[in-house]
Design a protein around this motif. Structure first.
Motif, PDB file in Angstrom:
ATOM      1  N   ASN A  73       0.853  -1.184   0.000  1.00  0.00           N
ATOM      2  CA  ASN A  73       0.000   0.000   0.000  1.00  0.00           C
ATOM      3  C   ASN A  73       0.895   1.242   0.000  1.00  0.00           C
ATOM      4  O   ASN A  73       1.312   1.731   1.052  1.00  0.00           O
ATOM      5  N   ILE A  74       1.182   1.759  -1.189  1.00  0.00           N
ATOM      6  CA  ILE A  74       2.082   2.914  -1.287  1.00  0.00           C
ATOM      7  C   ILE A  74       1.370   4.225  -0.969  1.00  0.00           C
ATOM      8  O   ILE A  74       1.993   5.291  -0.983  1.00  0.00           O
ATOM      9  N   ALA A  75       0.075   4.144  -0.665  1.00  0.00           N
ATOM     10  CA  ALA A  75      -0.669   5.353  -0.310  1.00  0.00           C
ATOM     11  C   ALA A  75      -0.848   5.465   1.196  1.00  0.00           C
ATOM     12  O   ALA A  75      -1.679   6.243   1.667  1.00  0.00           O
ATOM     13  N   GLN A  76      -0.077   4.699   1.947  1.00  0.00           N
ATOM     14  CA  GLN A  76      -0.206   4.737   3.406  1.00  0.00           C
ATOM     15  C   GLN A  76       0.105   6.131   3.933  1.00  0.00           C
ATOM     16  O   GLN A  76       0.837   6.904   3.313  1.00  0.00           O
ATOM     17  N   GLN A  77      -0.430   6.445   5.093  1.00  0.00           N
ATOM     18  CA  GLN A  77      -0.261   7.786   5.667  1.00  0.00           C
ATOM     19  C   GLN A  77       1.179   8.062   6.056  1.00  0.00           C
ATOM     20  O   GLN A  77       1.958   7.155   6.329  1.00  0.00           O
TER      21      GLN A  77
END
Length: 363
Positions: free
Chosen positions: A231-235
């Motif tokens: 998940n490269i969109a993690q916070q």
């Protein structure tokens, strides 16, 4: 007597080699810094707790702890971070010098190469800053690793180009070389992807997510969360030191890295076999050796529970394998065909001699 142009090129060649060696040191130091968890050894950038070096005496450490109460000074982590920054800064200065020299010879074939290299290393410096300011965000840490490898690769190829060694071979030998070129490019691509996976594995602290080998948790296919693992969109934040993913996500990352290693092994061995059959036997053995060394270091990392020396060597081994492939690929693309007369009565013997000459020139 050496002409002014030749003297200028000679200086650029020597400076490029010094920069290349320094880039290797920077890559190894970067791996060491990451592996001893010193990526946040200095909470600010480009200094360290407001110092040009790092806090040393009791008074400096006490003052730094007051200013940064959430990041107490740990000298065992501050010095690796700052030493890495000093070497990286020195490399930037060397590349600036190379760029300055290239502007004095704007018609040089390497003019664009050198200027692109400068842009890459400036971007790399920015990634170094963001690594600290974004608290080891895995996306940035991985990009920083790839930036380091890119800088090293660009410098290595610059050295090859400045060497300007004429490499020629018989026209009859060119078809065999052309068969090597596509597979060599594929090999480079899969190694780059594998290096990126290695960076993602390291930045998410997944190197020991599978503590056994060749199985993982004593299973060939254990529970793994690939969606969360990639998940490269993690916070962003607050702090990724030690990692923030669950066990199944880290297992997914580690498994993917192992699969990538298997793919790299197959592709590079295919290239080595084809190179052997084509006549480039020295290069075949070289590539095979670089591959086996890297695979062995990767396995040793798992079965020996990530000893620091082997873990750093594994990062250096990735650079070694990449540079080996880049050198081989650059040289077979740089080969130029020459026309060689043939004798109708002894064509096979002549072609065999020409082939051996072509291999000698490449090596």
């Amino acid at each position: 007597m050496m002409s002014k142009q030749e003297s200028h090129k000679n200086w650029r060649r020597k400076l490029a080699w010094v920069a290349c060696v320094l880039a290797i040191v920077v890559v190894v130091l970067g791996a060491f810094t990451r592996l001893v968890d010193a990526g946040l050894g200095c909470p600010d950038w480009p200094g360290c707790y407001g110092h040009l070096t790092w806090p040393n005496d009791t008074e400096e450490i006490s003052t730094a702890n007051l200013i940064y109460p959430d990041s107490p000074v740990d000298v065992s982590k501050t010095w690796p971070e700052m030493v890495h920054r000093y070497f990286a800064g020195s490399l930037l200065l060397l590349v600036l010098s190379l760029t300055y020299l290239s502007w004095q010879q704007r018609r040089s074939p390497t003019f664009k190469h050198t200027n692109i290299l400068l842009l890459i290393i400036i971007l790399q410096a920015a990634f170094g800053m963001w690594t600290v300011t974004l608290k080891l965000w895995p996306q940035i840490v991985t990009a920083h690793l790839l930036g380091g490898m890119t800088t090293l690769s660009m410098l290595w190829i610059l050295c090859e180009r400045l060497a300007d060694k004429p490499r020629q071979l018989a026209e009859s030998y060119l078809p065999a070389i052309k068969r090597l070129r596509p597979l060599a490019l594929v090999a480079i691509a899969v190694v780059i992807i594998q290096i990126a996976l290695g960076g993602w594995t390291s930045s998410n602290y997944a190197a020991l997510a599978c503590p056994d080998f060749p199985t993982c948790h004593n299973k060939w296919w254990p529970a793994a969360d690939f969606v969360e693992g990639f998940n490269i969109a993690q916070q962003i934040g607050p702090n990724y030191l030690g990692g923030a993913l669950e066990s199944d996500a880290r297992t997914a990352i580690h498994l993917t890295h192992r699969i990538g290693a298997l793919l790299v092994t197959v592709i590079v061995l295919m290239l080595a076999i084809l190179a052997w059959r084509t006549g480039f036997r020295a290069w075949s053995l070289w590539l095979t050796g670089a591959l086996l060394l890297q695979v062995s270091l990767g396995i040793a990392n798992v079965v020996m529970y990530l000893p620091l020396g082997i873990a750093v060597a594994h990062n250096a081994g990735a650079a070694f394998l990449l540079l080996s492939l880049l050198t081989f690929t650059y040289r077979i693309y740089a080969l130029k065909a020459i026309t060689v007369g043939r004798q109708d009565t002894d064509t096979n013997v002549q072609e065999r001699n020409v082939n051996l000459s072509g291999v000698s020139n490449l090596n």
